[in-house]
Write a protein that holds these residues in place. Structure first.
Motif, PDB file in Angstrom:
ATOM      1  N   VAL A  94       9.793  -0.443   7.120  1.00  0.00           N
ATOM      2  CA  VAL A  94       8.665  -1.182   6.552  1.00  0.00           C
ATOM      3  C   VAL A  94       8.076  -0.431   5.363  1.00  0.00           C
ATOM      4  CG1 VAL A  94       6.710  -0.295   7.921  1.00  0.00           C
ATOM      5  CG2 VAL A  94       6.728  -2.674   7.195  1.00  0.00           C
ATOM      6  N   ALA A 148      10.304  -1.209   2.445  1.00  0.00           N
ATOM      7  CA  ALA A 148      10.084  -2.581   1.989  1.00  0.00           C
ATOM      8  C   ALA A 148       8.771  -2.705   1.209  1.00  0.00           C
ATOM      9  CB  ALA A 148      10.080  -3.528   3.190  1.00  0.00           C
ATOM     10  N   LEU A 149       7.728  -2.054   1.688  1.00  0.00           N
ATOM     11  CA  LEU A 149       6.447  -2.093   0.984  1.00  0.00           C
ATOM     12  C   LEU A 149       6.557  -1.452  -0.402  1.00  0.00           C
ATOM     13  CD1 LEU A 149       4.038  -1.174   3.919  1.00  0.00           C
ATOM     14  CD2 LEU A 149       3.936  -3.282   2.575  1.00  0.00           C
ATOM     15  N   SER A 186       8.137  -3.761  -2.843  1.00  0.00           N
ATOM     16  CA  SER A 186       7.572  -5.101  -2.932  1.00  0.00           C
ATOM     17  C   SER A 186       6.631  -5.317  -4.099  1.00  0.00           C
ATOM     18  CB  SER A 186       6.801  -5.415  -1.640  1.00  0.00           C
ATOM     19  OG  SER A 186       5.579  -4.652  -1.589  1.00  0.00           O
ATOM     20  N   LEU A 239       1.912  -8.406   4.759  1.00  0.00           N
ATOM     21  CA  LEU A 239       3.343  -8.495   5.063  1.00  0.00           C
ATOM     22  C   LEU A 239       3.889  -9.875   4.728  1.00  0.00           C
ATOM     23  CD1 LEU A 239       3.303  -6.574   8.467  1.00  0.00           C
ATOM     24  CD2 LEU A 239       4.343  -5.780   6.330  1.00  0.00           C
ATOM     25  N   ILE A 253       7.717  -9.566   3.735  1.00  0.00           N
ATOM     26  CA  ILE A 253       8.295  -8.454   4.497  1.00  0.00           C
ATOM     27  C   ILE A 253       8.383  -8.854   5.965  1.00  0.00           C
ATOM     28  CG2 ILE A 253       8.002  -6.047   5.190  1.00  0.00           C
ATOM     29  CD1 ILE A 253       6.463  -5.648   2.533  1.00  0.00           C
ATOM     30  N   ASP A 254       9.593  -8.995   6.444  1.00  0.00           N
ATOM     31  CA  ASP A 254       9.809  -9.357   7.842  1.00  0.00           C
ATOM     32  C   ASP A 254       9.748  -8.100   8.687  1.00  0.00           C
ATOM     33  OD1 ASP A 254      10.286 -11.040   9.958  1.00  0.00           O
ATOM     34  OD2 ASP A 254      12.473 -10.859   9.820  1.00  0.00           O
ATOM     35  N   VAL A 255       9.096  -8.180   9.820  1.00  0.00           N
ATOM     36  CA  VAL A 255       8.953  -7.000  10.676  1.00  0.00           C
ATOM     37  C   VAL A 255       9.443  -7.327  12.082  1.00  0.00           C
ATOM     38  CG1 VAL A 255       7.043  -6.011   9.364  1.00  0.00           C
ATOM     39  CG2 VAL A 255       6.548  -7.593  11.228  1.00  0.00           C
TER      40      VAL A 255
END
Length: 425
Positions: A139, A142-143, A146, A212, A217-219
């Motif tokens: 994550v 991804a952040l 992004s 998210l 952003i998939d978690v």
């Protein structure tokens, strides 16, 4: 020998970093060493240097700080642990567990000095609930790719952690705590510096989910479970924070002011702009190009050169597979926009010496930048499309490489504007 514009810009950047060096600035903010047990903790790219400054004033101290690989400093009592940044690793997780254990059992007569700087969000690693380190790493990556502003990134980090959002401070309760902070966030909000481990937090897990979702952003299920319900960050008015004092003792504004003073001594008309700029690096570059060309168009031959200074934290939405960072991408986009305009020279660097994905502070551009690139068959437009600004500036010899600066007051941008040849005002 007359100083070149590039040399002057580098000197201004070095001055901005020097002013924020904990060995130059921290001692003035320290109280006399308290009686009784004193424990020093901390995290961030400047934390080891901060601990070094503390021991220079107080002598050897018990404690533990976590810093980025390569940023360790010699301390006699405080243990220095190095871990990964900007994506956390197992070393950071183990050191965070050790730090929490060190705070267990402290009493009202004990004193904790917390040293927090930029980078603490990654270096303090204690995943919440069933969230794994690998999931936290994913994550974070991804952040970072992004384009999310740092404030929104840190809200997510707080609600996936057992140590951020005031929880490091409550782990030391009922001991007294003084937290000394170096700001690396736009607006100097202490709750956002290092995701606020010693500061009460008013955000909610729902706020984290909004970020998210907004940035696609998939978690995993473990994170969704951790972000369900009211959350457990520490409210700003929590009584466990009553004996916690948070002090920002170094901030971008101080570094910009020091650079401006040096520029004026060199004969430039230095103007300090916003120290809290945010936004996509290439978009900010386009806006600055328009502003700079308008300023230059109003100048006449012989006018005093103008220096525009700004700080903040720009972001990059990762579109390609190159090696870059927000400062280098800003500089590259600005060079393209200016298209070799004479009399304009720029430096854009991160004061911690690390811009995005490389141990490079940033870059310097001038009227000759695109000409050099063309001579070397290096395509700036293609480099920008691939988010490959660091490679571009490496190839044309325009990188700024400092090594670890041991501090962090965020981005530093200086634009020197000289009258264009033949300008008539």
């Amino acid at each position: 020998m007359t100083e070149t514009p590039a040399a002057l810009l580098r000197r201004l950047f070095d001055r901005a970093v020097e002013v924020a060096d904990p060995m130059q600035s921290l001692a003035a903010c320290l109280p006399p060493r308290p009686e009784g047990r004193v424990v020093v903790i901390g995290a961030g790219k400047a934390s080891a240097r901060m601990a070094e400054a503390v021991e220079a004033a107080w002598g050897p101290c018990e404690g533990l700080v976590i810093t980025r690989y390569g940023y360790a400093r010699p301390c006699k009592g405080v243990r220095i642990v190095q871990a990964a940044h900007p994506v956390p690793d197992a070393a950071g997780q183990a050191a965070t567990t050790e730090m929490l254990a060190l705070l267990e059992g402290l009493g009202e007569g004990d004193f904790v000095l917390a040293l927090i700087s930029g980078g603490a969000s990654a270096l303090l690693t204690a995943p919440k609930g069933d969230v794994t380190l690998a999931e936290k790493q994913a994550v974070n990556q991804a952040l970072l790719a992004s384009g999310a502003p740092i404030g929104q990134m840190n809200v997510v980090r707080k609600h996936l952690s057992r140590v951020k959002g005031g929880r490091l401070a409550t782990a030391a309760h009922p001991a007294r705590m003084l937290a000394l902070l170096i700001s690396d966030v736009p607006g100097d909000d202490p709750a956002m510096i290092g995701s606020g481990p010693t500061v009460g937090d008013a955000s909610t897990p729902a706020d984290a989910m909004v970020t998210l979702d907004r940035f696609g952003i998939d978690v995993p299920l473990s994170m969704r479970a951790a972000l369900r319900g009211p959350g457990d960050t520490v409210a700003p008015g929590d009584p466990r924070l009553a004996h916690v004092q948070n002090v920002i003792y170094a901030a971008p504004s101080q570094s910009l002011a020091a650079a401006a003073e040096l520029a004026r001594a060199a004969g430039l008309d230095a103007r300090i702009g916003a120290d809290d700029l945010e936004g996509e690096a290439r978009d900010v570059a386009a806006a600055h190009a328009r502003e700079v060309l308008e300023v230059q168009a109003r100048m006449a031959p012989g006018d005093t050169p103008i220096l525009l200074l700004s700080g903040g934290e720009l972001t990059v939405t990762r579109r390609g597979d190159g090696t870059g960072g927000p400062n280098a991408e800003y500089a590259l986009a600005l060079a393209i926009q200016l298209n070799g305009a004479p009399g304009i020279h720029v430096i854009a660097c991160d004061t911690d010496g690390v811009d995005g994905a490389a141990d490079v502070a940033g870059a310097i551009i001038g009227p000759e930048t695109l000409e050099i690139a063309a001579r070397l068959s290096v395509d700036p437009v293609q480099a920008l499309a691939r988010n490959d600004a660091h490679t571009f500036f490496d190839q044309i010899g325009a990188q700024v490489v400092t090594g670890p600066t041991l501090t962090n007051v965020n981005d530093f941008r200086a634009i020197a504007i000289y009258p264009a040849p033949g300008a008539d005002g």
